[in-house]
Structure formats: C-alpha cells, structure tokens
Design a protein around this motif. Structure first.
Motif, short mmCIF file in Angstrom:
data_model
loop_
_atom_site.label_atom_id
_atom_site.label_comp_id
_atom_site.label_asym_id
_atom_site.label_seq_id
_atom_site.Cartn_x
_atom_site.Cartn_y
_atom_site.Cartn_z
N LEU A 1 44.73 24.27 33.90
CA LEU A 1 45.63 23.60 34.83
C LEU A 1 45.76 22.12 34.47
O LEU A 1 44.82 21.53 33.92
CB LEU A 1 45.11 23.77 36.26
N LYS B 1 39.27 32.22 37.10
CA LYS B 1 40.16 33.31 36.69
C LYS B 1 40.73 33.00 35.30
O LYS B 1 41.48 32.05 35.12
CB LYS B 1 41.30 33.48 37.68
N VAL C 1 42.76 34.57 31.85
CA VAL C 1 43.53 35.67 31.27
C VAL C 1 43.49 35.56 29.74
O VAL C 1 43.47 34.46 29.17
CB VAL C 1 45.00 35.70 31.75
N GLU D 1 46.93 40.26 28.98
CA GLU D 1 48.39 40.14 29.04
C GLU D 1 49.06 40.77 27.82
O GLU D 1 48.44 40.90 26.76
CB GLU D 1 48.78 38.67 29.15
N LYS E 1 50.79 32.67 33.31
CA LYS E 1 49.86 32.84 34.43
C LYS E 1 49.19 31.50 34.76
O LYS E 1 48.86 31.23 35.91
CB LYS E 1 48.80 33.89 34.08
N LEU F 1 52.01 29.07 36.24
CA LEU F 1 52.26 29.39 37.66
C LEU F 1 51.00 29.24 38.51
O LEU F 1 50.99 29.59 39.68
CB LEU F 1 52.80 30.82 37.78
N LYS F 2 49.92 28.75 37.89
CA LYS F 2 48.66 28.47 38.58
C LYS F 2 48.00 29.71 39.17
O LYS F 2 47.20 29.62 40.09
CB LYS F 2 48.86 27.42 39.68
N GLU F 3 48.35 30.90 38.65
CA GLU F 3 47.69 32.11 39.13
C GLU F 3 46.33 32.29 38.45
O GLU F 3 45.44 32.89 39.01
CB GLU F 3 48.57 33.34 38.87
N ALA F 4 46.24 31.81 37.22
CA ALA F 4 44.97 31.86 36.51
C ALA F 4 44.53 30.43 36.26
O ALA F 4 45.34 29.50 36.22
CB ALA F 4 45.13 32.61 35.20
N ASP F 5 43.21 30.25 36.10
CA ASP F 5 42.68 28.91 35.87
C ASP F 5 42.71 28.54 34.39
O ASP F 5 42.77 27.36 34.05
CB ASP F 5 41.26 28.82 36.39
#
Lengths: 281, 281
Positions: A146, A165, A167, A196, A205, A208-212
């Motif tokens: 991030l 998190k 990916v 992925e 991911k 979109l800040k879904e994964a760190d």
C-alpha cells in the motif's frame, strides 16, 4: 484493380535489392558493436546510422511485444517513426504465449519481443525466427504494497506476518513461477489469500487495497505510479525474467525489423526500458 | 372455481386449414434453421469430447483438487441460486405488479449485470463490498466482516451475475400469468401477500423454476466476477471454472478433462430436474 497491387509488390521487390545490401551492412555493423560489448559504440552506431538509413527504410514494421513492454515500446515506436520518416510501427501487445501462438500460426509480424525465453523458444523451435534471439531486458519481482508502506514491509519474510493479506500469481503463470522460485530461495513459506490468474490481477488487489501486498514485477510497480509502493528484496535476483527479441521470417519488412531491434538495444532504447522499471543486460 | 377457458385452442377453429385435421409435418423454413442452431450449439461440445484426453482422464479425475473445486462450485452455485430466489422473486413481483415512477429505469438496472463484463462486475463488487469499499469498509469496521477472498464472496459474485436471469424470467412469467386469480383471491378477503403466496406463486412456479435453472447454470460457469472479487484459493474460492482457466495456462489436456467433469455434472443435474418437473406438472 488487379494490376495495381502487383505493380506495387514489383516496386517493392526492386527496392529490396539495395535495402537488403544496406541491411546486411547494418547487421554487420551492429554485430560488431554488439560483440565489442560497450554501450557507447552501440549508441554511437545507432546515432551515425540514422542520417543514412532513412533512404532504405519505409513501410510498416509490425512488432508483437509482451504486455509488460507496452509503455516502453510505445515510446520506442514513436521514436523510430520520428527517426525514419515514412515508416510506421504497428504494435501488438499481449500475453507472450498468445503472441507466440499467433506467430507460429502465421501472423504477419516482423519482430517478436517475449517476456520469457520459454515463449521465445516456441517461435524458434518452429523455425519462424530470422536469426538468434537476443536478451534486451530483464524484469524481476518486487513487493507491491500500500502507498506509504503502512505495514512497514522490508523483506520477503515480513510477508508471513499474521494478519497480513498477501496475493501471489498462480504457479501456472510466469509471475507465479518466479514468486515460487524467490520464496524457495529465501526459505520463506507463505500462504497467500489468493493465487491470481495474472500479474495485473495481483497488482489490482493491492491498488484496490483489498490485499496488503503482492509479488509483482518491478515494471508493474512502476506503471502503477503512486497507487502502490515498491519494496525490493534480495531473493528477487534468483528469479529474473529474461526478455528476448528476434526478427521473424513471416515479416515483409526485414530491414525495418532489424533497425527497430537495433533501436531497442541502443543506449536510447536502454534508457527508455530502464525508465519503465526494466534492467538491461 | 374453473378458470375461464383460454381462447385459441388450435385444432377446431372455424376457417382453419381446409382439410379436416391439421398437418403434422415440420415446415422446412423452421426445420432448417432449427437444425443449424442445434448444430452450432452442439459442435463445440462435440469437439471437446473428440479431443478429450481419454487415456489420462481417470488420473485427472482422481486428484483431490478436482473434487474440491467441483464441490465448492456446486455449493456456491446452489447458494447463489437460493439467495437469488429469496430476493429475486420479490423483485420480479415488484417490477411486474406495481407501478412506480422510474420502473423502466429500475428494470434496466436489474439487467445491467448481464451487459457488464463479469470482470468489471467483480471490480464493482470490490469497490462496493471490498475491505476499502463504500459499504464494505463499514462491514469491516462494525462487524469485522471482509468478503473478498472468502467463500461468501464467491456466492455474492455469482449471485450478482446470475440473479438477473431469474428476475427477468420470473417477471416475464408474472406478466403472462392471469391476474384475475389474484384479484379474485383478494376480493374474497385474502391480503395481497397471501394472494401472492397462495395463488400467484403456485401459478408461476414453472417460470420460477426455469429462472432458477438459468441462474444456477450461469452461477456454475461464472469466472470473471468470482476471480476478481473472491480471488483464487484452492478449497476456499477456487471453483471449477477458475481451475479450468488456470489449467489451460500450461496443461490444456487437464483443462479439457476438468471442463468435461463440469459439463457432465451440470447436464446430469439439469436433466434430472427437468424430469422431475415434467412428472410433477
């Protein structure tokens, strides 16, 4: 209607005579400078060639290039057209596997730049390459996290922290295979939240800040701008992707194909490539 | 109460065909396109069967990952269908039986997921329900619920793309259904909800079932929204279509084998259900 194209091919054939000679000369020249190994002579050769070359170069040169080369090759294409008025560079970006399948299937391309030696060998094994491929760029993994790196990730081992998190790419795609190699090299055992389907999926991911964090290529981190932060890690050196380039037999503009490859390998070309995150050999 | 006889029972209309009984032959202008359509739909499936790696099939099918993915696919598609029924049937009723301003727009919005490329649908779901999404961030902050990378995320993604099929089918059935039964029930003292539950719902049951089958089939094959929203992790979010896609990257034979399993299971389920309905009606 029917005679026009015939005459045109005739004219082109007449033209290719001297062009072929000059192309051979250029080839010898570039071969010399390449074997001498210093980027200085290579760049100088490219520079001195431009004033004399335009006489021989015309028409469209079709370049099939790996998707990760989009930014750099678009820039190089523009430069090529500027240096050789009357030429047009037609760029086709896609997954290296798809492009290789297109070329072996008879797609009319002059140049192929692949993201791995494995996909390049698909083309060379079929006898579609005109000459041997040369490595012009290298890409390696980087941790994308991030913006501002709020989790203070500094190493591959940091990714195993609980609650984080992460990916990865699936092992069946190149970035996943590279990630596996790097993790093995570092002795890091990591369970991601997702494998992925391609590198952009992994990057998004994090965007979109879904994964760190995600393991992606340096060029992807660069292309994402300030939406992600990149963290280098030493194990990445163990899983480097070589990018080979080659001229193709299917193409109908051999001289321009060689000139384009020379541009990619010139000092200018290297500059453009390193600006987008590649390393050059 | 006997229903009013529907007009237009074909056989004994006065002024019909001159001969006493109708011809039973299928007219050529209908037969030829019908056969062409059938061939077009069946041919790719036949090709899949012809090229299937029959010799290695047993070994492909005994791998635990395949059954894991298949089980997850069935669980998620069925849950998504159930969820679609719970909210989709009332939504269809609202669209068919009430009049409110902007109903046309609402109907267009309902069908939007049909038009949206599923991957875009997945990104939209992330922006709405992801950890950083406009609703998802509150789910995370208040309840500690994060949907991406979970099985619940798979079900939501599948519901998003599959529910429109159910809503459209049920709405069409509601419009075609005779409203007089409902009105009769209401004049006899039933509330509107009771009339819906006791009269309308049994009346439109075949339409609801058809819509549910469409939704189930769509959910079972769903790929783009699932991998974008829920990611890909074996046993948790890796459904059959995801497994097929990733197998396609480096082992096309395995991908075909997996597709065959998915096809066989869906054909078995659909054919089984079909028989049950025709027997029931």
């Amino acid at each position: 209607m029917t005679t026009r194209p015939a005459r045109r091919t005739d004219r082109r054939r007449r033209l290719t005579g001297p062009t072929a000679v000059s192309a051979a000369a250029l080839l010898a020249l570039s071969a010399c400078s390449a074997s001498s190994g210093t980027s200085g002579t290579d760049g100088a050769a490219a520079g001195s060639r431009s004033p004399s070359a335009p006489a021989g170069l015309s028409g469209t040169v079709t370049v099939f290039a790996a998707a990760s080369l989009k930014e750099s090759f678009t820039e190089l294409g523009t430069r090529f057209e500027k240096a050789h008025p009357g030429t047009h560079v037609s760029l086709n970006f896609g997954g290296s596997d798809t492009l290789a399948a297109g070329i072996t299937g008879g797609a009319p391309a002059d140049v192929f730049a692949a993201a791995s030696t494995r996909t390049m060998s698909v083309v060379t094994d079929q006898g579609d390459a005109d000459g041997a491929p040369v490595t012009f760029a290298r890409n390696q993994l980087e941790i994308a996290t991030l913006p501002g790196n709020p989790d203070r990730i500094t190493s591959l081992a940091d990714l195993t922290r609980p609650g984080l998190k992460v990916v990865l790419c699936d092992a069946s795609v190149p970035c996943g295979a590279a990630a596996r190699k790097a993790l093995d090299a570092g002795g890091v055992s990591l369970t991601p939240v997702s494998y992925e389907e391609d590198v952009k999926g992994a990057l998004n991911k994090v965007v979109l800040k879904e994964a760190d964090a995600a393991l992606v290529y340096r060029t992807d981190v660069k292309a994402a701008g300030d939406k992600v932060a990149g963290v280098d890690f030493p194990e990445a050196a163990r899983a480097v992707n070589d990018y080979p380039i080659v001229a193709l037999k299917n193409g109908d503009n051999a001289a321009a194909a060689r000139a384009f490859i020379d541009l990619v390998r010139s000092a200018d070309g290297r500059k453009v490539l390193t600006d987008t995150g590649f390393r050059t050999p | 109460m006997t229903p009013p006889r529907p007009t237009g029972t074909a056989t004994v209309l006065p002024g019909g065909p001159r001969r006493g009984r109708p011809r039973t032959g299928v007219p050529l202008p209908l037969l030829l396109p019908a056969l062409a359509g059938l061939a077009f739909l069946v041919l790719p499936l036949a090709a899949l069967l012809v090229r299937a790696p029959w010799s290695s099939l047993p070994e492909q099918l005994t791998s635990p990952e395949v059954w894991q993915a298949l089980r997850l696919s069935l669980v998620c598609a069925t849950s998504a269908t159930a969820l679609s029924l719970v909210v989709g049937v009332p939504l269809a009723w609202l669209l068919a039986r009430t009049d409110f301003p902007g109903r046309g727009l609402v109907r267009a919005l309902v069908t939007l997921p049909l038009v949206l490329p599923p991957v875009v649908g997945g990104v939209a779901l992330l922006l709405a329900l992801g950890r950083n999404g406009i609703v998802g961030r509150w789910l995370d902050a208040w309840f500690g619920v994060t949907l991406p990378f979970t099985t619940a995320g798979v079900i939501l993604a599948e519901t998003f793309v599959a529910m429109p099929f159910l809503v459209i089918t049920v709405e069409g059935t509601l419009r075609a259904a005779d409203r007089r039964y409902e009105e009769a029930a209401q004049t006899l003292g039933a509330s509107r909800f009771t009339a819906f539950r006791r009269v309308t719902l049994p009346l439109i049951a075949p339409g609801v079932a058809a819509g549910a089958v469409l939704a189930w089939a769509r959910a079972l094959g769903e790929f783009g929204a699932t991998i974008t929203f829920a990611g890909n992790f074996p046993g948790r979010t890796q459904t059959m279509p995801l497994a097929v896609y990733l197998a396609l990257q480096n082992d096309p034979a395995a991908a075909i084998a997996l597709s065959l399993v998915l096809l066989a299971v869906s054909v078995a389920v659909l054919a089984g259900l079909r028989d049950r309905w025709t027997n029931a009606s």
